[in-house]
Design a protein around this motif. Sequence first.
Motif, PDB file in Angstrom:
ATOM      1  N   ALA A   1     -24.591  27.665 -39.624  1.00  0.00           N
ATOM      2  CA  ALA A   1     -25.852  28.030 -38.982  1.00  0.00           C
ATOM      3  C   ALA A   1     -25.760  27.955 -37.463  1.00  0.00           C
ATOM      4  O   ALA A   1     -26.548  28.601 -36.763  1.00  0.00           O
ATOM      5  CB  ALA A   1     -26.973  27.123 -39.475  1.00  0.00           C
ATOM      6  N   THR A   2     -24.810  27.192 -36.934  1.00  0.00           N
ATOM      7  CA  THR A   2     -24.763  26.960 -35.492  1.00  0.00           C
ATOM      8  C   THR A   2     -23.474  27.405 -34.804  1.00  0.00           C
ATOM      9  O   THR A   2     -23.432  27.471 -33.589  1.00  0.00           O
ATOM     10  CB  THR A   2     -24.973  25.464 -35.188  1.00  0.00           C
ATOM     11  N   MET A   3     -22.420  27.672 -35.539  1.00  0.00           N
ATOM     12  CA  MET A   3     -21.122  27.995 -34.932  1.00  0.00           C
ATOM     13  C   MET A   3     -20.595  29.325 -35.441  1.00  0.00           C
ATOM     14  O   MET A   3     -21.041  29.832 -36.454  1.00  0.00           O
ATOM     15  CB  MET A   3     -20.091  26.902 -35.255  1.00  0.00           C
ATOM     16  N   ALA A   4     -19.601  29.854 -34.733  1.00  0.00           N
ATOM     17  CA  ALA A   4     -18.994  31.117 -35.146  1.00  0.00           C
ATOM     18  C   ALA A   4     -17.487  31.019 -35.322  1.00  0.00           C
ATOM     19  O   ALA A   4     -16.889  31.889 -35.930  1.00  0.00           O
ATOM     20  CB  ALA A   4     -19.318  32.205 -34.128  1.00  0.00           C
ATOM     21  N   MET A   5     -16.860  29.985 -34.787  1.00  0.00           N
ATOM     22  CA  MET A   5     -15.403  29.904 -34.851  1.00  0.00           C
ATOM     23  C   MET A   5     -14.929  29.209 -36.123  1.00  0.00           C
ATOM     24  O   MET A   5     -15.708  28.529 -36.782  1.00  0.00           O
ATOM     25  CB  MET A   5     -14.842  29.216 -33.609  1.00  0.00           C
ATOM     26  N   PRO A   6     -13.661  29.383 -36.489  1.00  0.00           N
ATOM     27  CA  PRO A   6     -13.143  28.727 -37.689  1.00  0.00           C
ATOM     28  C   PRO A   6     -13.231  27.201 -37.589  1.00  0.00           C
ATOM     29  O   PRO A   6     -13.315  26.642 -36.491  1.00  0.00           O
ATOM     30  CB  PRO A   6     -11.674  29.165 -37.725  1.00  0.00           C
ATOM     31  N   ALA A   7     -13.194  26.553 -38.748  1.00  0.00           N
ATOM     32  CA  ALA A   7     -13.252  25.084 -38.786  1.00  0.00           C
ATOM     33  C   ALA A   7     -12.401  24.577 -39.936  1.00  0.00           C
ATOM     34  O   ALA A   7     -12.098  25.312 -40.880  1.00  0.00           O
ATOM     35  CB  ALA A   7     -14.700  24.627 -38.966  1.00  0.00           C
ATOM     36  N   ARG A   8     -12.036  23.313 -39.825  1.00  0.00           N
ATOM     37  CA  ARG A   8     -11.254  22.634 -40.860  1.00  0.00           C
ATOM     38  C   ARG A   8     -11.936  21.316 -41.198  1.00  0.00           C
ATOM     39  O   ARG A   8     -12.628  20.733 -40.381  1.00  0.00           O
ATOM     40  CB  ARG A   8      -9.834  22.375 -40.368  1.00  0.00           C
TER      41      ARG A   8
ATOM     42  N   LEU B   1      -3.093  25.088 -44.459  1.00  0.00           N
ATOM     43  CA  LEU B   1      -4.302  24.961 -45.284  1.00  0.00           C
ATOM     44  C   LEU B   1      -4.515  23.536 -45.783  1.00  0.00           C
ATOM     45  O   LEU B   1      -5.381  23.310 -46.620  1.00  0.00           O
ATOM     46  CB  LEU B   1      -4.235  25.914 -46.480  1.00  0.00           C
ATOM     47  N   ARG B   2      -3.742  22.597 -45.291  1.00  0.00           N
ATOM     48  CA  ARG B   2      -3.854  21.200 -45.732  1.00  0.00           C
ATOM     49  C   ARG B   2      -5.299  20.697 -45.668  1.00  0.00           C
ATOM     50  O   ARG B   2      -5.750  19.963 -46.530  1.00  0.00           O
ATOM     51  CB  ARG B   2      -2.948  20.323 -44.862  1.00  0.00           C
ATOM     52  N   GLU B   3      -6.016  21.107 -44.640  1.00  0.00           N
ATOM     53  CA  GLU B   3      -7.392  20.647 -44.432  1.00  0.00           C
ATOM     54  C   GLU B   3      -8.408  21.751 -44.688  1.00  0.00           C
ATOM     55  O   GLU B   3      -9.540  21.694 -44.237  1.00  0.00           O
ATOM     56  CB  GLU B   3      -7.513  20.102 -43.008  1.00  0.00           C
ATOM     57  N   GLY B   4      -7.985  22.779 -45.443  1.00  0.00           N
ATOM     58  CA  GLY B   4      -8.870  23.894 -45.738  1.00  0.00           C
ATOM     59  C   GLY B   4      -9.122  24.722 -44.495  1.00  0.00           C
ATOM     60  O   GLY B   4      -8.697  24.374 -43.397  1.00  0.00           O
ATOM     61  N   LEU B   5      -9.806  25.830 -44.663  1.00  0.00           N
ATOM     62  CA  LEU B   5     -10.166  26.683 -43.535  1.00  0.00           C
ATOM     63  C   LEU B   5     -11.488  27.368 -43.841  1.00  0.00           C
ATOM     64  O   LEU B   5     -11.616  28.065 -44.845  1.00  0.00           O
ATOM     65  CB  LEU B   5      -9.085  27.736 -43.269  1.00  0.00           C
TER      66      LEU B   5
ATOM     67  N   ALA C   1      -6.895  28.090 -34.103  1.00  0.00           N
ATOM     68  CA  ALA C   1      -7.621  26.950 -33.535  1.00  0.00           C
ATOM     69  C   ALA C   1      -8.986  26.903 -34.205  1.00  0.00           C
ATOM     70  O   ALA C   1      -9.520  27.922 -34.623  1.00  0.00           O
ATOM     71  CB  ALA C   1      -7.776  27.135 -32.034  1.00  0.00           C
ATOM     72  N   GLY C   2      -9.512  25.728 -34.326  1.00  0.00           N
ATOM     73  CA  GLY C   2     -10.822  25.606 -34.937  1.00  0.00           C
ATOM     74  C   GLY C   2     -11.428  24.249 -34.685  1.00  0.00           C
ATOM     75  O   GLY C   2     -10.767  23.337 -34.198  1.00  0.00           O
TER      76      GLY C   2
END
Length: 180
Positions: free
Chosen positions: A108-115, A137-141, A166-167
């Motif tokens: 809802a608040t961000m647009a970039m990838p995250a883990r 992918l150790r920490e998912g994406l 980067a995420g």
Amino acid sequence: MAFLPGLGYAIAMLSVLIETRNNDEALARTLSSLVSAAVSGMVREVIVCDRAVSRETHAIADQTGCVYLTDGGIGAGVRQAKADWLLLLEPGARLVDGWSEAVEHYVATMAMPARFTPSRADRRPWFVGMFRSSRALREGLLIRKAQALPLSRHAADAEAVARGLAGRRLAAEIRVADAG
């Protein structure tokens, strides 16, 4: 995002993609951690990509209502995904309780990838990371479909899509899949 009448807020919808690598038991563990988010409507679909074409994997995917793809790999899964946000997981990874709320807030608040943040039990001492390569992918994406599409076009696998991105770090934990 889907608006729920009477509740007054929107629920982010995700397509989850899991490239199984013919690992049925690990797939089942990962799927079990998604159940509550599927029931709430957050997980719109789970796409299982299995180039090994395992009967057991197909049976698990079919019995749990997953989409099962044998052709096209992760690229086909990304193209077929219906949600704007994708969650790529390794088979065997398990999301820790409370993950869906953190993801909901993030999309809802961000647009970039995250883990995800590795659970305390899975965190490595800093010096181990110096001598051992980490799986992307150790920490998912968690990634927008629009960002994943160009990355997946020529990617050999889900690992290649996630490598080098980067995420941000999500305020939610993951039990990482066993190395192997």
